[in-house]
Design an enzyme around this catalytic site. Structure first.
Site, PDB file in Angstrom:
ATOM      1  N   HIS A 326       0.669  -1.631  -0.091  1.00  0.00           N
ATOM      2  CA  HIS A 326       0.130   0.077  -0.284  1.00  0.00           C
ATOM      3  C   HIS A 326       0.777   1.628  -0.272  1.00  0.00           C
ATOM      4  CE1 HIS A 326      -3.160  -2.339   0.882  1.00  0.00           C
ATOM      5  NE2 HIS A 326      -4.198  -1.636   0.725  1.00  0.00           N
ATOM      6  N   GLY A 327       2.287   1.389   0.411  1.00  0.00           N
ATOM      7  CA  GLY A 327       2.782   2.497   0.610  1.00  0.00           C
ATOM      8  C   GLY A 327       4.158   2.027   1.099  1.00  0.00           C
TER       9      GLY A 327
END
Length: 478
Positions: A326-327
């Protein structure tokens, strides 16, 4: 070009009529047309990244052919490793290079060193995580003999770049979407009506629910030190609603748009906030990503077949990797770890495969036990979302500490009757429609036509009434 923008509406109307009334006599030209439109759609974000998408597409297409045509197992493995390494290499450079450099520099400072590393000033290409995983699933499936490679580069290009799913999923599989690309498609009025209903509900989720919740969430998270614990708790709950409305709203619009063009995409959400434990939640949230990690990471690691310890180990691995997907921020990794931790009771007591049906199926109201389970699961998920939403770990920890202070039991400081009312109505409709693929699929089928149309027009008017500042979809950053 946001799905909830006027420019996208004009774009899609043009695509729809040209696709069905000009290019409908030739499957080849329909696919060429959709591929060109998809690249145009992607180029509207930043035309430079069209070349990255094209290179990734060519790499996976060519590698798929080489894997299928190689008689030597070592050669097949070579092409698999090569394409996976290049794909993950691009993902690493654009998405994770600065994270690793900065984390390594911080580690060295703990030992009294003063490192001087340069970070890269790069723009993260929209949707790179999604189309990278599209391509990787394709080459994995060829390598493991699940599918044969397509010989048509246009068909494969459309599979990877199909504009409804290009920038935020769902993450499609070649086994599901590619056969639809390769066979003729005919217009279906009933499917088109169904697609329009799903688009309408997706727009309601995004514009009315997500964007209006976002105003309060941004205020609370942006000045968390100024609010009571009860207000921060409301902020966490509203963010849980916001991200669900935002992401599942995008997925609904994507699925409805694709259905209008004759395609059926994978369902990405199945009412996750009506889950009875975290294991069920993750069978219902971002289903395409969860199943991707299950098939290509969890099962190859041994899944749950090799004892309790390895089952727990594998569960933590896929959730930590999911968080990292996701990041490039420790907050996402902690978020993934918390979700893995919340799964432990289900795994240890072997209840993670329970609740495969819909809660209160065939009944209007849940039992007391089901209500407690659903509320507990929602609160656990909302707590984990705090780390997902926070800018960094310092903010996340401060937010949690301030939320669990004595002021947790005080009166909240932020009120918005309009938002709370529409959220309550939204959750009621979702509950009543939970046995369908999306809330409106069967929600009003038993109503007389005039009543149904009044209901649909009420949704449209609410969308127009509550349209605020145009906010980007949250998952575009991934």
């Amino acid at each position: 070009m946001l799905f909830n923008s006027g420019i996208f509406a004009i774009f899609f109307i043009c695509v729809f009529f040209l696709y069905w009334f000009v290019f409908n006599r030739s499957l080849k030209w329909q696919n060429v047309f959709l591929a060109v439109c998809s690249y145009f759609f992607y180029g509207c974000w930043d035309w430079r990244f069209m070349f990255l998408l094209a290179f990734s597409t060519f790499l996976d297409y060519y590698s798929g052919l080489k894997i299928a045509n190689s008689e030597s197992r070592n050669l097949r493995k070579f092409w698999l490793i090569l394409t996976v390494s290049i794909n993950l290499g691009f993902l690493g450079i654009f998405k994770y290079y600065n994270f690793f450099i900065e984390s390594f520099a911080e580690l060295l400072t703990w030992f009294g060193l003063t490192p001087h590393f340069s970070t890269l000033n790069v723009i993260l290409p929209v949707g790179i995580s999604f189309y990278t995983f599209h391509g990787l699933s394709y080459v994995f499936d060829i390598y493991f003999g699940k599918i044969k490679p397509t010989r048509d580069p246009i068909n494969y290009s459309l599979f990877v770049s199909f504009f409804p799913l290009l920038v935020a999923g769902p993450i499609e599989r070649a086994t599901h979407l590619l056969p639809q690309v390769e066979r003729p498609r005919t217009f279906s009025y009933s499917k088109a009506v169904d697609g329009l209903k799903q688009i309408l509900w997706g727009l309601f989720k995004k514009v009315v629910i997500a964007d209006n919740c976002a105003e309060l969430v941004n205020t609370i998270f942006g000045s968390h030190w100024a609010y009571s614990g009860s207000t921060l708790a409301i902020g966490a709950i509203l963010f849980a609603i916001q991200i669900y409305g935002d992401f599942s709203g995008y997925s609904d619009i994507a699925l409805g748009t694709a259905r209008l063009l004759g395609f059926e995409l994978l369902q990405n959400f199945r009412f996750p906030y009506f889950s009875r434990n975290i294991a069920e939640f993750w069978r219902r949230w971002h289903i395409s990503l969860s199943s991707w990690f299950k098939d290509y990471l969890y099962i190859p690691l041994g899944g749950s077949r090799e004892g309790m310890f390895k089952t727990i180990r594998n569960t933590f691995i896929i959730f930590l990797v999911s968080g990292f997907w996701h990041g490039a921020n420790w907050t996402f990794i902690i978020w993934g770890g918390l979700n893995a931790l919340f799964q432990l009771p289900s795994i240890i007591f072997k209840k993670n495969r329970r609740h495969l049906d819909t809660v209160a199926q065939g009944r209007l109201l849940p039992t007391v036990t089901e209500t407690v389970q659903v509320v507990t699961t929602f609160l656990l998920a909302s707590f984990a979302w705090i780390f997902f939403r926070a800018e960094n770990m310092t903010v996340a920890v401060q937010y949690v500490k301030e939320m669990f202070s004595a002021s947790l039991f005080s009166m909240p400081q932020v009120y918005s009757g309009k938002v709370f009312i529409v959220v309550a109505i939204f959750m009621l409709i979702e509950w009543c429609g939970r046995e369908g693929k999306y809330a409106l699929e069967k929600f009003s089928d038993s109503w007389k036509r005039p009543v149904r149309w009044v209901f649909y027009y009420a949704i449209i008017l609410t969308i127009l009434w509550m349209t605020g500042g145009e906010q980007q979809f949250i998952y575009f950053q991934f």
